[in-house]
Motif scaffolding. Structure first.
Motif, PDB file in Angstrom:
ATOM      1  N   TYR A  31       0.814  -1.215   0.000  1.00 27.86           N
ATOM      2  CA  TYR A  31       0.000   0.000   0.000  1.00 27.86           C
ATOM      3  C   TYR A  31       0.848   1.267   0.000  1.00 27.86           C
ATOM      4  CZ  TYR A  31      -3.474   3.414   1.520  1.00 27.86           C
ATOM      5  OH  TYR A  31      -4.293   4.521   1.606  1.00 27.86           O
ATOM      6  N   ARG A  32       1.820   1.340   0.889  1.00 26.22           N
ATOM      7  CA  ARG A  32       2.614   2.564   1.026  1.00 26.22           C
ATOM      8  C   ARG A  32       3.602   2.770  -0.119  1.00 26.22           C
ATOM      9  NH1 ARG A  32       2.241   0.702   6.353  1.00 26.22           N
ATOM     10  NH2 ARG A  32       0.985   2.054   7.647  1.00 26.22           N
ATOM     11  N   GLY A  33       3.936   1.701  -0.824  1.00 22.81           N
ATOM     12  CA  GLY A  33       4.930   1.805  -1.889  1.00 22.81           C
ATOM     13  C   GLY A  33       4.373   2.272  -3.220  1.00 22.81           C
ATOM     14  N   VAL A  34       3.088   2.574  -3.276  1.00 26.66           N
ATOM     15  CA  VAL A  34       2.436   2.962  -4.530  1.00 26.66           C
ATOM     16  C   VAL A  34       1.697   4.272  -4.320  1.00 26.66           C
ATOM     17  CG1 VAL A  34       0.730   2.271  -6.271  1.00 26.66           C
ATOM     18  CG2 VAL A  34       2.114   0.535  -5.144  1.00 26.66           C
ATOM     19  N   THR A  35       1.815   5.183  -5.276  1.00 21.52           N
ATOM     20  CA  THR A  35       1.057   6.437  -5.219  1.00 21.52           C
ATOM     21  C   THR A  35      -0.078   6.385  -6.241  1.00 21.52           C
ATOM     22  OG1 THR A  35       2.370   7.566  -6.913  1.00 21.52           O
ATOM     23  CG2 THR A  35       3.168   7.695  -4.618  1.00 21.52           C
ATOM     24  N   VAL A  36      -1.039   7.254  -6.053  1.00 21.99           N
ATOM     25  CA  VAL A  36      -2.131   7.375  -7.032  1.00 21.99           C
ATOM     26  C   VAL A  36      -1.549   7.756  -8.388  1.00 21.99           C
ATOM     27  CG1 VAL A  36      -4.160   8.750  -7.661  1.00 21.99           C
ATOM     28  CG2 VAL A  36      -3.929   7.870  -5.331  1.00 21.99           C
ATOM     29  N   ARG A  37      -0.546   8.614  -8.386  1.00 23.03           N
ATOM     30  CA  ARG A  37       0.099   9.026  -9.638  1.00 23.03           C
ATOM     31  C   ARG A  37       0.754   7.827 -10.334  1.00 23.03           C
ATOM     32  NH1 ARG A  37       0.756  13.906 -11.235  1.00 23.03           N
ATOM     33  NH2 ARG A  37       0.562  14.807  -9.174  1.00 23.03           N
ATOM     34  N   ASP A  38       1.391   6.919  -9.560  1.00 25.94           N
ATOM     35  CA  ASP A  38       1.989   5.706 -10.135  1.00 25.94           C
ATOM     36  C   ASP A  38       0.926   4.871 -10.841  1.00 25.94           C
ATOM     37  OD1 ASP A  38       4.501   6.293  -8.998  1.00 25.94           O
ATOM     38  OD2 ASP A  38       4.113   5.054  -7.222  1.00 25.94           O
ATOM     39  N   MET A  47      -8.821   9.695  -8.822  1.00 28.34           N
ATOM     40  CA  MET A  47      -9.467  10.262  -7.634  1.00 28.34           C
ATOM     41  C   MET A  47     -10.964  10.481  -7.858  1.00 28.34           C
ATOM     42  SD  MET A  47      -7.180  10.163  -5.424  1.00 28.34           S
ATOM     43  CE  MET A  47      -7.963  11.072  -4.094  1.00 28.34           C
ATOM     44  N   LYS A  48     -11.337  10.852  -9.084  1.00 29.76           N
ATOM     45  CA  LYS A  48     -12.761  11.047  -9.387  1.00 29.76           C
ATOM     46  C   LYS A  48     -13.520   9.729  -9.254  1.00 29.76           C
ATOM     47  CE  LYS A  48     -15.895  12.368 -13.090  1.00 29.76           C
ATOM     48  NZ  LYS A  48     -16.037  12.779 -14.471  1.00 29.76           N
ATOM     49  N   LEU A  49     -12.909   8.635  -9.733  1.00 30.40           N
ATOM     50  CA  LEU A  49     -13.594   7.343  -9.711  1.00 30.40           C
ATOM     51  C   LEU A  49     -13.559   6.660  -8.345  1.00 30.40           C
ATOM     52  CD1 LEU A  49     -12.408   5.887 -13.142  1.00 30.40           C
ATOM     53  CD2 LEU A  49     -14.682   6.750 -12.563  1.00 30.40           C
ATOM     54  N   TYR A  50     -12.485   6.886  -7.572  1.00 36.47           N
ATOM     55  CA  TYR A  50     -12.317   6.130  -6.320  1.00 36.47           C
ATOM     56  C   TYR A  50     -12.236   7.006  -5.075  1.00 36.47           C
ATOM     57  CZ  TYR A  50     -11.794   2.373  -9.540  1.00 36.47           C
ATOM     58  OH  TYR A  50     -12.039   1.465 -10.542  1.00 36.47           O
ATOM     59  N   SER A  51     -12.078   8.289  -5.219  1.00 36.39           N
ATOM     60  CA  SER A  51     -12.057   9.317  -4.173  1.00 36.39           C
ATOM     61  C   SER A  51     -10.893   9.243  -3.190  1.00 36.39           C
ATOM     62  CB  SER A  51     -13.392   9.391  -3.414  1.00 36.39           C
ATOM     63  OG  SER A  51     -13.546   8.329  -2.518  1.00 36.39           O
ATOM     64  N   LYS A  98      -6.981   6.814  -2.197  1.00 36.34           N
ATOM     65  CA  LYS A  98      -6.120   5.651  -2.401  1.00 36.34           C
ATOM     66  C   LYS A  98      -6.619   4.468  -1.567  1.00 36.34           C
ATOM     67  CE  LYS A  98      -1.357   4.387  -1.383  1.00 36.34           C
ATOM     68  NZ  LYS A  98      -0.053   4.893  -0.958  1.00 36.34           N
ATOM     69  N   GLU A  99      -7.101   4.740  -0.363  1.00 32.41           N
ATOM     70  CA  GLU A  99      -7.603   3.687   0.515  1.00 32.41           C
ATOM     71  C   GLU A  99      -8.805   2.968  -0.115  1.00 32.41           C
ATOM     72  OE1 GLU A  99      -9.320   3.157   5.045  1.00 32.41           O
ATOM     73  OE2 GLU A  99      -8.129   4.914   4.545  1.00 32.41           O
ATOM     74  N   LYS A 100      -9.727   3.732  -0.702  1.00 28.21           N
ATOM     75  CA  LYS A 100     -10.897   3.111  -1.337  1.00 28.21           C
ATOM     76  C   LYS A 100     -10.491   2.324  -2.575  1.00 28.21           C
ATOM     77  CE  LYS A 100     -14.341   6.241   0.486  1.00 28.21           C
ATOM     78  NZ  LYS A 100     -15.291   7.318   0.244  1.00 28.21           N
ATOM     79  N   LEU A 101      -9.503   2.817  -3.307  1.00 31.13           N
ATOM     80  CA  LEU A 101      -8.994   2.080  -4.466  1.00 31.13           C
ATOM     81  C   LEU A 101      -8.356   0.775  -4.014  1.00 31.13           C
ATOM     82  CD1 LEU A 101      -8.344   1.756  -7.444  1.00 31.13           C
ATOM     83  CD2 LEU A 101      -6.351   3.241  -7.101  1.00 31.13           C
ATOM     84  N   PHE A 102      -7.569   0.823  -2.952  1.00 31.50           N
ATOM     85  CA  PHE A 102      -6.936  -0.373  -2.411  1.00 31.50           C
ATOM     86  C   PHE A 102      -7.994  -1.408  -2.027  1.00 31.50           C
ATOM     87  CE2 PHE A 102      -5.224  -2.919   1.073  1.00 31.50           C
ATOM     88  CZ  PHE A 102      -4.006  -3.324   0.561  1.00 31.50           C
ATOM     89  N   ALA A 103      -9.081  -0.955  -1.417  1.00 31.60           N
ATOM     90  CA  ALA A 103     -10.143  -1.869  -0.983  1.00 31.60           C
ATOM     91  C   ALA A 103     -10.822  -2.550  -2.166  1.00 31.60           C
ATOM     92  CB  ALA A 103     -11.178  -1.108  -0.148  1.00 31.60           C
ATOM     93  N   GLN A 104     -10.892  -1.874  -3.314  1.00 31.30           N
ATOM     94  CA  GLN A 104     -11.570  -2.451  -4.471  1.00 31.30           C
ATOM     95  C   GLN A 104     -10.651  -3.233  -5.393  1.00 31.30           C
ATOM     96  OE1 GLN A 104     -14.429  -0.076  -6.599  1.00 31.30           O
ATOM     97  NE2 GLN A 104     -14.702   1.274  -4.844  1.00 31.30           N
ATOM     98  N   ALA A 105      -9.360  -2.898  -5.373  1.00 35.15           N
ATOM     99  CA  ALA A 105      -8.412  -3.570  -6.268  1.00 35.15           C
ATOM    100  C   ALA A 105      -8.088  -4.944  -5.715  1.00 35.15           C
ATOM    101  CB  ALA A 105      -7.144  -2.741  -6.406  1.00 35.15           C
ATOM    102  N   LYS A 106      -8.015  -5.906  -6.585  1.00 37.29           N
ATOM    103  CA  LYS A 106      -7.627  -7.258  -6.192  1.00 37.29           C
ATOM    104  C   LYS A 106      -6.175  -7.450  -6.580  1.00 37.29           C
ATOM    105  CE  LYS A 106     -11.838  -8.312  -5.036  1.00 37.29           C
ATOM    106  NZ  LYS A 106     -12.204  -7.754  -3.763  1.00 37.29           N
ATOM    107  N   PRO A 107      -5.312  -7.814  -5.620  1.00 36.15           N
ATOM    108  CA  PRO A 107      -3.921  -8.068  -5.988  1.00 36.15           C
ATOM    109  C   PRO A 107      -3.831  -9.124  -7.071  1.00 36.15           C
ATOM    110  CG  PRO A 107      -4.148  -7.972  -3.621  1.00 36.15           C
ATOM    111  CD  PRO A 107      -5.540  -7.949  -4.198  1.00 36.15           C
ATOM    112  N   ASP A 108      -2.824  -8.975  -7.901  1.00 33.47           N
ATOM    113  CA  ASP A 108      -2.604  -9.919  -8.991  1.00 33.47           C
ATOM    114  C   ASP A 108      -2.477 -11.328  -8.441  1.00 33.47           C
ATOM    115  OD1 ASP A 108      -1.884 -11.310 -11.229  1.00 33.47           O
ATOM    116  OD2 ASP A 108       0.035 -10.317 -11.498  1.00 33.47           O
ATOM    117  N   GLU A 109      -3.322 -12.220  -8.890  1.00 33.85           N
ATOM    118  CA  GLU A 109      -3.296 -13.594  -8.404  1.00 33.85           C
ATOM    119  C   GLU A 109      -2.950 -14.563  -9.526  1.00 33.85           C
ATOM    120  OE1 GLU A 109      -7.019 -14.178  -6.451  1.00 33.85           O
ATOM    121  OE2 GLU A 109      -6.399 -13.001  -4.742  1.00 33.85           O
TER     122      GLU A 109
END
Length: 199
Positions: free
Chosen positions: A39-46, A59-63, A65-76
């Motif tokens: 989580y900490r190693g990635v920025t919204v800009r990245d 930011m418009k779609l997810y408001s 970084k925390e909300k984006l993290f909650a919705q993103a599924k790590p690569d499996e």
């Protein structure tokens, strides 16, 4: 509409990289990058740069970084496309870890503890990650036991193996095929026990 078009740069909902929707491109990039760096190693800009969209659109779609993290599924990808007979599953899982090491790719098994600890909500991340990995492995094993005990053991074995190989540098002097056979047999014992115990 291309990733560099004014509508996308300005925050429109056009296509991201490779022509996929911006939302899909963002989630794909976020899942992969959070899985690789935590989580900490990635920025919204990245994430925006990798997805081929603007940070404003993320930011418009997810408001946040925390909300984006909650919705993103790590690569499996470590669990996908495992089209092997059940009798070869242990070796196939171990082979993938070693091939990622050989190719210098990130090791998702080794990253699991870091992703959870690094999360803004570790308890939620732990529960969600545990469920995803257990469900995936239980599906491969066809584990119907209470608490998915065989799948739990395989997840523990593979997480430990990923950490040992990548974080601790264990097994460096081993022959590749010998290690696949050796540790693969340990994992396979759980697969075989599950096959015997589950209808």
């Amino acid at each position: 509409m291309s990733a560099g078009s004014p509508a996308v740069r300005a925050g429109g909902a056009g296509a991201g990289r490779d022509g996929v929707s911006s939302r899909d491109a963002i989630l794909d990039s976020a899942g992969r990058m959070f899985g690789e760096r935590g989580y900490r190693g990635v920025t919204v800009r990245d994430i925006a740069s990798d997805a081929g969209v603007s940070a404003a659109l993320v930011m418009k779609l997810y408001s946040s970084k925390e909300k984006l993290f909650a919705q993103a599924k790590p690569d499996e990808s470590l669990l996908s496309d495992l089209d092997v007979p059940a009798a070869e599953l242990g070796s196939a899982l171990v082979f993938r870890v070693l091939m990622r090491r050989e190719r210098g790719l990130k090791e998702p098994w080794a990253m699991l503890p870091f992703i959870i600890q690094d999360s803004p909500t570790p308890d939620d991340a732990r529960a969600e990650t545990r469920e995803r990995y257990l469900s995936s492995i239980a599906g491969l094993l066809k584990d119907t036991t209470p608490e998915r005990r065989y799948a739990s053991t395989v997840v523990a074995l593979m997480t430990g193996f990923g950490e040992a190989v990548r974080t601790l540098g264990m097994f460096e002097g081993w022959d590749f095929d010998e290690l696949v056979a050796h540790y693969g047999a340990i994992v396979q014992a759980q697969v075989d026990a599950c096959r015997a115990a589950c209808p």
